[in-house]
Design a protein around this motif. Structure first.
Motif, PDB file in Angstrom:
ATOM      1  N   ASN A 137       0.627   3.861  -3.214  1.00 17.75           N
ATOM      2  CA  ASN A 137       0.088   5.305  -2.878  1.00 17.75           C
ATOM      3  C   ASN A 137       1.340   6.295  -3.541  1.00 17.75           C
ATOM      4  OD1 ASN A 137      -2.332   4.933  -1.656  1.00 17.75           O
ATOM      5  ND2 ASN A 137      -1.583   4.599   0.354  1.00 17.75           N
ATOM      6  N   LEU A 138       2.621   5.791  -3.440  1.00 16.99           N
ATOM      7  CA  LEU A 138       3.636   6.617  -3.717  1.00 16.99           C
ATOM      8  C   LEU A 138       3.667   6.578  -5.286  1.00 16.99           C
ATOM      9  CD1 LEU A 138       6.314   5.860  -1.131  1.00 16.99           C
ATOM     10  CD2 LEU A 138       4.734   7.995  -1.236  1.00 16.99           C
ATOM     11  N   LEU A 139       3.590   5.496  -5.745  1.00 11.03           N
ATOM     12  CA  LEU A 139       3.692   5.520  -7.307  1.00 11.03           C
ATOM     13  C   LEU A 139       2.442   6.121  -8.055  1.00 11.03           C
ATOM     14  CD1 LEU A 139       4.863   1.812  -7.559  1.00 11.03           C
ATOM     15  CD2 LEU A 139       6.092   3.704  -8.395  1.00 11.03           C
ATOM     16  N   VAL A 140       1.155   6.014  -7.580  1.00 11.17           N
ATOM     17  CA  VAL A 140      -0.069   6.679  -8.139  1.00 11.17           C
ATOM     18  C   VAL A 140       0.267   8.152  -7.817  1.00 11.17           C
ATOM     19  CG1 VAL A 140      -2.560   7.199  -7.730  1.00 11.17           C
ATOM     20  CG2 VAL A 140      -1.589   4.801  -7.736  1.00 11.17           C
ATOM     21  N   ASN A 141       0.659   8.647  -6.760  1.00 10.56           N
ATOM     22  CA  ASN A 141       0.853  10.176  -6.367  1.00 10.56           C
ATOM     23  C   ASN A 141       1.847  10.492  -7.317  1.00 10.56           C
ATOM     24  OD1 ASN A 141      -0.911  10.226  -4.603  1.00 10.56           O
ATOM     25  ND2 ASN A 141       0.607  10.226  -2.741  1.00 10.56           N
ATOM     26  N   ALA A 142       3.051   9.840  -7.728  1.00  7.92           N
ATOM     27  CA  ALA A 142       3.894  10.104  -8.790  1.00  7.92           C
ATOM     28  C   ALA A 142       3.448  10.395 -10.014  1.00  7.92           C
ATOM     29  CB  ALA A 142       5.367   9.294  -8.867  1.00  7.92           C
ATOM     30  N   ALA A 143       2.761   9.360 -10.481  1.00  2.10           N
ATOM     31  CA  ALA A 143       2.122   9.525 -11.815  1.00  2.10           C
ATOM     32  C   ALA A 143       1.011  10.950 -11.825  1.00  2.10           C
ATOM     33  CB  ALA A 143       1.285   8.326 -12.168  1.00  2.10           C
ATOM     34  N   GLU A 144       0.085  10.826 -10.763  1.00  2.00           N
ATOM     35  CA  GLU A 144      -0.500  12.008 -10.949  1.00  2.00           C
ATOM     36  C   GLU A 144      -0.114  13.391 -10.620  1.00  2.00           C
ATOM     37  OE1 GLU A 144      -3.491  11.052  -7.807  1.00  2.00           O
ATOM     38  OE2 GLU A 144      -4.677   9.656  -9.289  1.00  2.00           O
ATOM     39  N   ALA A 145       1.300  13.249 -10.373  1.00  4.59           N
ATOM     40  CA  ALA A 145       2.094  14.644 -10.400  1.00  4.59           C
ATOM     41  C   ALA A 145       2.536  15.126 -11.777  1.00  4.59           C
ATOM     42  CB  ALA A 145       3.164  14.636  -9.431  1.00  4.59           C
ATOM     43  N   ILE A 146       2.207  14.254 -12.671  1.00  5.08           N
ATOM     44  CA  ILE A 146       2.624  14.702 -14.144  1.00  5.08           C
ATOM     45  C   ILE A 146       1.331  15.176 -15.133  1.00  5.08           C
ATOM     46  CG2 ILE A 146       3.509  13.950 -16.359  1.00  5.08           C
ATOM     47  CD1 ILE A 146       5.212  12.092 -14.618  1.00  5.08           C
ATOM     48  N   PRO A 147       0.965  16.243 -15.202  1.00 10.37           N
ATOM     49  CA  PRO A 147      -0.212  16.634 -16.101  1.00 10.37           C
ATOM     50  C   PRO A 147      -0.344  15.702 -17.069  1.00 10.37           C
ATOM     51  CG  PRO A 147       1.047  18.686 -15.484  1.00 10.37           C
ATOM     52  CD  PRO A 147       2.116  17.336 -15.156  1.00 10.37           C
TER      53      PRO A 147
ATOM     54  N   GLY B 166     -14.478  14.005  -3.578  1.00  8.37           N
ATOM     55  CA  GLY B 166     -14.822  12.619  -4.221  1.00  8.37           C
ATOM     56  C   GLY B 166     -13.668  11.986  -5.093  1.00  8.37           C
ATOM     57  N   LYS B 167     -12.447  12.642  -5.069  1.00 13.01           N
ATOM     58  CA  LYS B 167     -11.517  11.958  -6.058  1.00 13.01           C
ATOM     59  C   LYS B 167     -10.259  11.341  -4.968  1.00 13.01           C
ATOM     60  CE  LYS B 167     -13.090  13.085 -10.037  1.00 13.01           C
ATOM     61  NZ  LYS B 167     -13.306  11.831 -11.084  1.00 13.01           N
ATOM     62  N   GLY B 168     -10.491  11.972  -3.936  1.00 11.05           N
ATOM     63  CA  GLY B 168      -9.321  11.377  -3.041  1.00 11.05           C
ATOM     64  C   GLY B 168      -9.829  11.594  -1.369  1.00 11.05           C
ATOM     65  N   THR B 169      -9.269  10.564  -0.605  1.00  9.04           N
ATOM     66  CA  THR B 169      -9.602  10.666   0.856  1.00  9.04           C
ATOM     67  C   THR B 169      -8.774  11.568   1.630  1.00  9.04           C
ATOM     68  OG1 THR B 169      -8.239   8.767   1.417  1.00  9.04           O
ATOM     69  CG2 THR B 169     -10.646   8.365   0.653  1.00  9.04           C
ATOM     70  N   GLY B 170      -7.780  11.910   1.131  1.00  5.22           N
ATOM     71  CA  GLY B 170      -6.637  12.641   2.029  1.00  5.22           C
ATOM     72  C   GLY B 170      -5.745  11.757   3.121  1.00  5.22           C
ATOM     73  N   LEU B 171      -6.112  10.433   3.026  1.00  3.50           N
ATOM     74  CA  LEU B 171      -5.546   9.599   3.792  1.00  3.50           C
ATOM     75  C   LEU B 171      -4.116   8.881   3.297  1.00  3.50           C
ATOM     76  CD1 LEU B 171      -8.809   7.755   5.366  1.00  3.50           C
ATOM     77  CD2 LEU B 171      -6.999   9.563   6.403  1.00  3.50           C
ATOM     78  N   GLY B 172      -4.010   8.925   1.935  1.00  8.47           N
ATOM     79  CA  GLY B 172      -2.954   8.044   1.429  1.00  8.47           C
ATOM     80  C   GLY B 172      -1.493   8.307   2.039  1.00  8.47           C
ATOM     81  N   LEU B 173      -1.049   9.431   1.839  1.00 14.80           N
ATOM     82  CA  LEU B 173       0.393   9.855   2.357  1.00 14.80           C
ATOM     83  C   LEU B 173       0.164   9.658   4.203  1.00 14.80           C
ATOM     84  CD1 LEU B 173       1.528  12.777   0.100  1.00 14.80           C
ATOM     85  CD2 LEU B 173       2.439  10.500   0.189  1.00 14.80           C
ATOM     86  N   SER B 174      -0.828   9.929   4.820  1.00 16.89           N
ATOM     87  CA  SER B 174      -0.978   9.958   5.988  1.00 16.89           C
ATOM     88  C   SER B 174      -0.692   8.388   6.346  1.00 16.89           C
ATOM     89  CB  SER B 174      -2.268  10.361   6.685  1.00 16.89           C
ATOM     90  OG  SER B 174      -2.392  10.296   7.969  1.00 16.89           O
ATOM     91  N   MET B 175      -1.427   7.535   5.702  1.00 12.84           N
ATOM     92  CA  MET B 175      -1.270   6.127   5.862  1.00 12.84           C
ATOM     93  C   MET B 175       0.171   5.603   5.717  1.00 12.84           C
ATOM     94  SD  MET B 175      -4.339   5.167   6.880  1.00 12.84           S
ATOM     95  CE  MET B 175      -6.011   5.571   6.625  1.00 12.84           C
ATOM     96  N   CYS B 176       0.769   6.034   4.556  1.00 11.94           N
ATOM     97  CA  CYS B 176       2.085   5.757   4.494  1.00 11.94           C
ATOM     98  C   CYS B 176       2.930   6.283   5.226  1.00 11.94           C
ATOM     99  CB  CYS B 176       2.683   6.478   2.948  1.00 11.94           C
ATOM    100  SG  CYS B 176       1.739   5.958   1.441  1.00 11.94           S
ATOM    101  N   HIS B 177       2.862   7.115   6.135  1.00 11.81           N
ATOM    102  CA  HIS B 177       3.501   7.497   6.991  1.00 11.81           C
ATOM    103  C   HIS B 177       3.430   6.797   8.284  1.00 11.81           C
ATOM    104  CE1 HIS B 177       4.976  10.369  10.327  1.00 11.81           C
ATOM    105  NE2 HIS B 177       5.902  10.882   9.471  1.00 11.81           N
ATOM    106  N   GLY B 178       2.135   6.571   8.615  1.00 15.94           N
ATOM    107  CA  GLY B 178       1.865   5.657   9.739  1.00 15.94           C
ATOM    108  C   GLY B 178       2.562   4.446   9.434  1.00 15.94           C
ATOM    109  N   ILE B 179       2.212   3.807   8.580  1.00 12.10           N
ATOM    110  CA  ILE B 179       2.827   2.349   8.320  1.00 12.10           C
ATOM    111  C   ILE B 179       4.168   2.272   8.201  1.00 12.10           C
ATOM    112  CG2 ILE B 179       3.080   0.581   6.319  1.00 12.10           C
ATOM    113  CD1 ILE B 179       0.154   1.244   5.441  1.00 12.10           C
TER     114      ILE B 179
ATOM    115  N   GLN C  78       0.744  -1.245  -0.115  1.00 15.99           N
ATOM    116  CA  GLN C  78       0.047   0.084   0.069  1.00 15.99           C
ATOM    117  C   GLN C  78       0.805   1.215   0.077  1.00 15.99           C
ATOM    118  OE1 GLN C  78      -2.458   0.447   3.285  1.00 15.99           O
ATOM    119  NE2 GLN C  78      -3.690   2.234   2.403  1.00 15.99           N
ATOM    120  N   VAL C  79       1.774   1.344   0.613  1.00 18.80           N
ATOM    121  CA  VAL C  79       2.929   2.233   0.744  1.00 18.80           C
ATOM    122  C   VAL C  79       3.329   2.660  -0.734  1.00 18.80           C
ATOM    123  CG1 VAL C  79       4.786   3.227   1.587  1.00 18.80           C
ATOM    124  CG2 VAL C  79       3.707   1.984   3.222  1.00 18.80           C
TER     125      VAL C  79
END
Length: 499
Positions: free
Chosen positions: A255-265, A316-329, A251-252
């Motif tokens: 989340n980081l890979l999806v964020n990296a992809a979505e950082a590219i317009p 509706g597009k994100g929970t805002g929990l992804g990076l928080s979960m990564c940090h906690g895990i 999951q960590v």
């Protein structure tokens, strides 16, 4: 009007919050009434002590808790201790202990004050949020996963349609089509195993594991998101195993890979790269970096990105929990996660995890010795499989080794043959079947024909129930996930039949 001590006692009871005080160096321990209750005793019914407390601690946590408690009476710390206890009725609870060490003018410890909070309900709520976020991620990826499955299925179907009329063609052409078909099956297998690993709910189970293997599963799952926005670059160097749960670690990375992809317009995908690198640092830790050449993180939000529920995505597009979960895990694994970013030029997320001490990964047996070079001697094989098509396919494949093969489609029929005195060199058995499962068959064979129980090799489609997983973890018989590697299955048949 209640006295302050009565009010404090009521507050502790309402919050399920206990207090302990230890006079040092004599180690005289005092517990509040609620602390007795938290540990499952009536107030005053036992003598408070570290030994008394450890009686209730889960066996897997005892050594760590004993070390941490001893350390807390010597060295000031603000780090909480989290552990599980087992109450007399078998109920598991999770506690968090915080302490403060009081020292005299010379710096010698004279007293420790500690609080114990039952955080079981909080942990369960957090676990539900983690699982909800994971399932939301799976939903986001569903379109891409379907796409990835449909592509290999399309050419598998096409090749199968072509094989029959082309049997008169050159052997080279037929071999090429079959090779590509097998490659498609392997792609499907990897995608499904990635989904299985990511959707596991057994988060308490941690063991030494290969980080690169988990990372590859995450890359399979995110391939559709990445390749339409950037070129993927792998820069893998050796690194140690780490102690983790594969589902949460996946999951960590996911989340980081999806964020990296979505950082590219989407409108600016030309020339972008996402680089995934692994290595070991000077301290022997496993280092994983995910670098993108996207838009970067704006300066005014950099301090917020690990906060729960913080998101820059539309509602509706994100929970805002992804990076928080990564940090906690990552922190729960004793590791660290951080980032460097250049707005407009990209971001690098860096995960550092401590190495596993154990040399052999849990639930993995040492590699079997290489199969003997000598030709296989034909054996009597029993296939117990309720899927008729798969059973017939397995029979055709294994008959190439000249084995005498019998097929039954129910565990009850296999048991009846054993009870009648029929014996086989190897029994290849599906784990999950209606009427009588492979687990039930094995248990009954252990009573009526122990020699046959030892000769069972299990096959499973991967739909593990908790009982099935526990069964596979504890029993010594070989087992394989479908679709399995035929050479490995043949090697296992050889080992069992000659044992």
């Amino acid at each position: 009007m209640s006295s302050p001590s009565e009010l404090l006692s009521e507050v502790q009871r309402l919050l399920h919050f206990g207090i302990a005080e230890i006079e040092l160096p004599a180690y005289v321990v005092t517990w509040s009434d609620e602390l007795f209750r938290i540990y499952g005793w009536e107030p005053g019914s036992v003598t408070p002590s570290r030994e008394t407390l450890l009686q209730r601690v889960h066996p897997a946590d005892v050594d760590r808790v004993d070390r941490e408690l001893a350390r807390a009476t010597r060295i000031p710390t603000t780090q909480p201790i989290e552990f599980r206890i087992v109450l007399p009725g078998g109920q598991l609870r999770t506690l968090e202990v915080r302490s403060r060490l009081v020292c005299d003018a010379a710096g010698a410890p004279v007293r420790m004050i500690g609080t114990t909070h039952d955080i079981t309900d909080h942990k369960e709520t957090a676990a539900r949020l983690v699982f909800a976020d994971r399932m939301a991620s799976v939903g986001t990826l569903a379109g891409g996963v379907a796409h990835e499955i449909n592509n290999p299925l399309a050419f598998i179907s096409a090749h199968l349609e072509l094989i029959a009329p082309e049997l008169g063609a050159s052997p080279v052409e037929i071999a090429a089509m079959l090779s590509e078909t097998r490659a498609g099956v392997d792609r499907i297998k990897n995608i499904v195993r990635g989904l299985q690993a990511f959707s596991s709910t057994d988060e308490d189970q941690r063991s030494p594991l290969d980080v690169q293997r988990v990372l590859e599963l995450a890359l399979v799952m995110t391939d559709n998101q990445i390749r339409h926005r950037a070129r993927l670059v792998r820069a893998f160097a050796p690194m140690p195993d780490v102690v983790a749960n594969p589902a949460t670690l996946a999951q960590v990375f996911l989340n980081l890979l999806v964020n990296a992809a979505e950082a590219i317009p989407e409108e600016e995908t030309q020339g972008h790269t996402i680089t995934v690198s692994t290595r070991s640092d000077d301290a022997g830790w496993a280092i994983i970096e995910i670098r993108d050449t996207g838009r970067g993180i704006a300066r005014d939000i950099q301090n917020q990105i690990f906060d729960p529920f913080f998101t820059t995505k539309p509602v509706g597009k994100g929970t805002g929990l992804g990076l928080s979960m990564c940090h906690g895990i990552v922190r729960s694994l004793g590791g660290e996660v951080g980032f460097t970013t250049s707005p407009g030029a990209g971001t690098v997320f860096r995960v550092a995890l401590p190495p596993a001490i154990a040399a052999v990964r849990a639930n993995e047996r040492p590699p079997a010795p290489p199969p003997a070079i000598a030709k296989d001697v034909p054996k009597r094989l029993l296939i117990v499989e309720d899927e008729v098509v798969f059973a017939n396919a397995l029979r055709r494949l294994l008959q190439r080794d000249k084995h005498a093969i019998t097929i039954v489609h129910e565990g009850k029929e296999a048991l009846a043959r054993a009870e009648a005195g029929e014996r086989f060199d190897v029994i290849v058995c599906d784990l999950m079947m209606p009427a009588m499962s492979g687990m039930e068959l094995h248990a009954k064979l252990s009573v009526v024909a122990p020699d046959q129980a030892a000769r069972v090799i299990f096959l499973t489609g991967g739909a593990f129930s908790p009982m099935a997983k526990q069964f596979l973890d504890r029993m010594p018989n070989a087992w394989f996930e479908k679709p399995c590697d035929l050479d490995q299955l043949r090697a296992a048949i050889r080992r069992v039949s000659t044992s």
